[in-house]
Design an enzyme around this catalytic site. Structure first.
Site, PDB file in Angstrom:
ATOM      1  N   HIS A   7      -1.406   7.051  10.609  1.00 20.31           N
ATOM      2  CA  HIS A   7      -0.028   6.895  10.117  1.00 20.31           C
ATOM      3  C   HIS A   7       0.937   7.144  11.281  1.00 20.31           C
ATOM      4  O   HIS A   7       0.702   8.027  12.114  1.00 20.31           O
ATOM      5  CB  HIS A   7       0.240   7.882   8.979  1.00 20.31           C
ATOM      6  CG  HIS A   7       1.508   7.572   8.243  1.00 20.31           C
ATOM      7  ND1 HIS A   7       2.740   7.882   8.770  1.00 20.31           N
ATOM      8  CD2 HIS A   7       1.732   6.961   7.058  1.00 20.31           C
ATOM      9  CE1 HIS A   7       3.682   7.474   7.918  1.00 20.31           C
ATOM     10  NE2 HIS A   7       3.096   6.912   6.868  1.00 20.31           N
ATOM     11  N   GLU A  56       2.650  -0.929   8.717  1.00 16.22           N
ATOM     12  CA  GLU A  56       3.868  -0.196   8.382  1.00 16.22           C
ATOM     13  C   GLU A  56       4.859  -0.243   9.549  1.00 16.22           C
ATOM     14  O   GLU A  56       4.755   0.560  10.489  1.00 16.22           O
ATOM     15  CB  GLU A  56       3.527   1.270   8.065  1.00 16.22           C
ATOM     16  CG  GLU A  56       2.583   1.422   6.897  1.00 16.22           C
ATOM     17  CD  GLU A  56       2.752   2.777   6.225  1.00 16.22           C
ATOM     18  OE1 GLU A  56       2.968   2.798   5.013  1.00 16.22           O
ATOM     19  OE2 GLU A  56       2.697   3.802   6.934  1.00 16.22           O
TER      20      GLU A  56
HETATM   21  P1  PGA Z   1       8.118   5.022   2.355  1.00 14.90           P
HETATM   22  O1  PGA Z   1       6.863   5.532   3.220  1.00 14.90           O
HETATM   23  O2  PGA Z   1       7.541   4.241   1.188  1.00 14.90           O
HETATM   24  O3  PGA Z   1       8.815   6.273   1.911  1.00 14.90           O
HETATM   25  O4  PGA Z   1       8.927   4.164   3.230  1.00 14.90           O
HETATM   26  C1  PGA Z   1       5.803   4.677   3.493  1.00 14.90           C
HETATM   27  C2  PGA Z   1       4.786   5.395   4.332  1.00 14.90           C
HETATM   28  O5  PGA Z   1       5.150   6.131   5.255  1.00 14.90           O
HETATM   29  O6  PGA Z   1       3.559   5.247   4.102  1.00 14.90           O
END
Ligand code: PGA
Length: 216
Positions: A93, A142
């Site tokens: 992440h 992401e």
């Molecule tokens: P968010 O986070 O949905 O609050 O944007 C996504 C993530 O970090 O996995």
């Protein structure tokens, strides 16, 4: 199959976890085409797993896993300790990369640890430049600017990124970054995005379930 994964990050105390479970159990209706994954803070993984083990198509995962197998590594969450409790683990992440300085090399070792202990890595990448370790079958794209900002990336752009990544056909591709119940269906209508990794909107069980319903 569609995957709706909720990453609670470092949120919720035990009372809030119990409330989440209570509401979720009351509201959740399983759908054979939709799998839900919940990634609580480590101290609650076992509790949540125990509570939800009879819920169809729901699994519990960890938010990280150690690159070490076991031993004198105070505070580490090893795949050895998660084996049989967590079915999936988020690895790479962007918050782990940025705040905890996790490197591509470490992340590869984490993937190896997870795979050796029957844990499916949900491997996060920020763009096509982040290398994806061997054995990864689950990629969460992401974009940094979309995480926690309320500015989700338009689905057309997400699709372009998927093309750039040139993933093998058997890899599950999910999107993460400010997904909510209003913008979720935009991604599914592309037919090429298999689900979501959801932060903020997963903290509320009703909102999480509403997003899952867009996947049907
Ligand atoms: P968010 O986070 O949905 O609050 O944007 C996504 C993530 O970090 O996995």
């Amino acid at each position: 199959m569609k995957y709706i994964l909720g990453n609670w990050k470092a949120n919720k105390n035990f009372i809030e976890v119990k409330q989440w479970i209570y509401t979720f159990q009351r509201e959740y209706r399983a759908n054979k085409n939709v799998v839900l994954g919940i990634f609580p803070p480590t101290p609650f993984i076992s509790y949540v797993q125990g509570k939800l083990k009879d819920c169809k198509n729901v699994f519990v995962g960890s938010q990280t896993v150690s690159s070490f197998e076991k031993g004198s590594y105070t505070g580490e969450v090893t795949a050895t300790s998660l084996d049989g409790v967590a079915e999936y683990s988020i690895i790479g992440h962007s918050e782990r990369r940025r705040v905890f300085a996790e490197t591509d090399e470490q992340l590869s070792e984490k993937v190896m640890q997870a795979l050796a202990h029957n844990i499916v890595p949900v491997y996060c990448v920020r763009d096509e430049k982040d290398p994806i370790p061997n054995g990864v079958k689950f990629v969460a794209y992401e974009p940094i600017i979309a995480i926690g900002t309320g500015q989700n990336e338009p689905a057309a752009q997400t699709l372009m990124m998927k093309r750039k990544m040139k993933l093998p056909h058997d890899v599950v591709f999910i999107y993460g970054g400010s997904v909510n119940e209003k913008n979720a269906s935009e991604y599914f209508s592309t037919g090429e995005i298999d689900g979501f990794l959801i932060g903020k909107a997963s903290l509320d069980p009703k909102q999480f379930i509403l997003i899952a319903e867009t996947a049907k």
